[in-house]
Design a protein around this motif. Structure first.
Motif, PDB file in Angstrom:
ATOM      1  N   ASP A  47       0.845  -1.187   0.000  1.00 61.19           N
ATOM      2  CA  ASP A  47       0.000   0.000   0.000  1.00 61.19           C
ATOM      3  C   ASP A  47       0.882   1.239   0.000  1.00 61.19           C
ATOM      4  OD1 ASP A  47      -2.099  -1.745   0.180  1.00 61.19           O
ATOM      5  OD2 ASP A  47      -2.421  -1.449   2.321  1.00 61.19           O
ATOM      6  N   ILE A  48       0.375   2.309  -0.601  1.00 59.64           N
ATOM      7  CA  ILE A  48       1.142   3.556  -0.692  1.00 59.64           C
ATOM      8  C   ILE A  48       0.272   4.695  -0.182  1.00 59.64           C
ATOM      9  CG2 ILE A  48       2.211   5.211  -2.259  1.00 59.64           C
ATOM     10  CD1 ILE A  48       2.958   2.912  -4.038  1.00 59.64           C
ATOM     11  N   ARG A  49       0.843   5.561   0.637  1.00 60.31           N
ATOM     12  CA  ARG A  49       0.151   6.747   1.120  1.00 60.31           C
ATOM     13  C   ARG A  49       1.006   7.965   0.799  1.00 60.31           C
ATOM     14  NH1 ARG A  49      -1.379   6.592   7.050  1.00 60.31           N
ATOM     15  NH2 ARG A  49      -3.012   5.290   6.212  1.00 60.31           N
ATOM     16  N   ILE A  51       0.724  11.726   1.436  1.00 64.01           N
ATOM     17  CA  ILE A  51      -0.047  12.674   2.225  1.00 64.01           C
ATOM     18  C   ILE A  51      -0.305  13.932   1.397  1.00 64.01           C
ATOM     19  CG2 ILE A  51      -0.031  14.106   4.309  1.00 64.01           C
ATOM     20  CD1 ILE A  51       1.579  11.850   5.629  1.00 64.01           C
ATOM     21  N   ALA A  54      -3.114  11.200  -2.202  1.00 62.57           N
ATOM     22  CA  ALA A  54      -3.986  10.026  -2.229  1.00 62.57           C
ATOM     23  C   ALA A  54      -3.335   8.860  -1.499  1.00 62.57           C
ATOM     24  CB  ALA A  54      -4.293   9.618  -3.670  1.00 62.57           C
ATOM     25  N   SER A  55      -4.169   7.871  -1.174  1.00 65.27           N
ATOM     26  CA  SER A  55      -3.703   6.593  -0.638  1.00 65.27           C
ATOM     27  C   SER A  55      -4.104   5.515  -1.622  1.00 65.27           C
ATOM     28  CB  SER A  55      -4.342   6.298   0.714  1.00 65.27           C
ATOM     29  OG  SER A  55      -3.939   7.241   1.668  1.00 65.27           O
ATOM     30  N   ARG A  57      -4.381   1.392  -2.166  1.00 64.59           N
ATOM     31  CA  ARG A  57      -4.409   0.122  -1.448  1.00 64.59           C
ATOM     32  C   ARG A  57      -4.610  -1.008  -2.442  1.00 64.59           C
ATOM     33  NH1 ARG A  57      -7.671   0.014   3.677  1.00 64.59           N
ATOM     34  NH2 ARG A  57      -5.608   0.073   4.553  1.00 64.59           N
ATOM     35  N   ALA A  88      -8.006   3.685  -4.947  1.00 68.91           N
ATOM     36  CA  ALA A  88      -7.397   4.968  -4.590  1.00 68.91           C
ATOM     37  C   ALA A  88      -8.389   5.763  -3.769  1.00 68.91           C
ATOM     38  CB  ALA A  88      -7.014   5.737  -5.839  1.00 68.91           C
ATOM     39  N   ARG A  89      -7.890   6.355  -2.711  1.00 72.07           N
ATOM     40  CA  ARG A  89      -8.704   7.250  -1.902  1.00 72.07           C
ATOM     41  C   ARG A  89      -8.034   8.620  -1.963  1.00 72.07           C
ATOM     42  NH1 ARG A  89     -10.610   5.888   4.078  1.00 72.07           N
ATOM     43  NH2 ARG A  89     -12.728   6.256   3.402  1.00 72.07           N
ATOM     44  N   SER A  91      -7.236  12.455  -1.154  1.00 72.69           N
ATOM     45  CA  SER A  91      -7.263  13.252   0.063  1.00 72.69           C
ATOM     46  C   SER A  91      -8.152  14.487  -0.123  1.00 72.69           C
ATOM     47  CB  SER A  91      -5.851  13.696   0.447  1.00 72.69           C
ATOM     48  OG  SER A  91      -5.398  14.682  -0.441  1.00 72.69           O
TER      49      SER A  91
END
Length: 95
Positions: A47-49, A51, A54-55, A57, A88-89, A91
């Motif tokens: 997983d990549i975040r 800041i 986006a995050s 998963r 993708a989430r 931000s």
């Protein structure tokens, strides 16, 4: 929609004005390397975040069952394909 080449060109044009000592080619290489590393880590199931952006998963899902011919036993057998789904989430700052 924007392509990777267009994105790299925009980044290079913007940063070459701000950092006079760097060439556009060097900036494109750095940005391309960052995108490649993100892709590589997602392919490895990590997983990549990022800041403020986006995050990402990786979710592992069972895929469809398919029939294949097993040459060792000379018979048909059924296997389940595995799939990785990337979600993708975005931000709140990037919305």
């Amino acid at each position: 929609m924007i392509t990777k080449t267009q994105l790299l060109n925009e980044i290079a044009n913007e940063l070459s004005q701000e950092y006079k000592g760097m060439t556009k080619k060097a900036i494109k290489t750095i940005a391309s390397s960052i995108l490649n590393k993100i892709s590589e880590h997602l392919q490895n199931g990590e997983d990549i975040r990022i800041i403020g952006f986006a995050s990402f998963r990786v979710r592992k899902k069972k895929g469809d069952k398919i029939k294949v011919f097993d040459f060792e036993t000379a018979q048909m057998r059924e296997i389940t394909l595995k799939r990785n789904i990337i979600t993708a989430r975005i931000s709140k700052k990037a919305r």
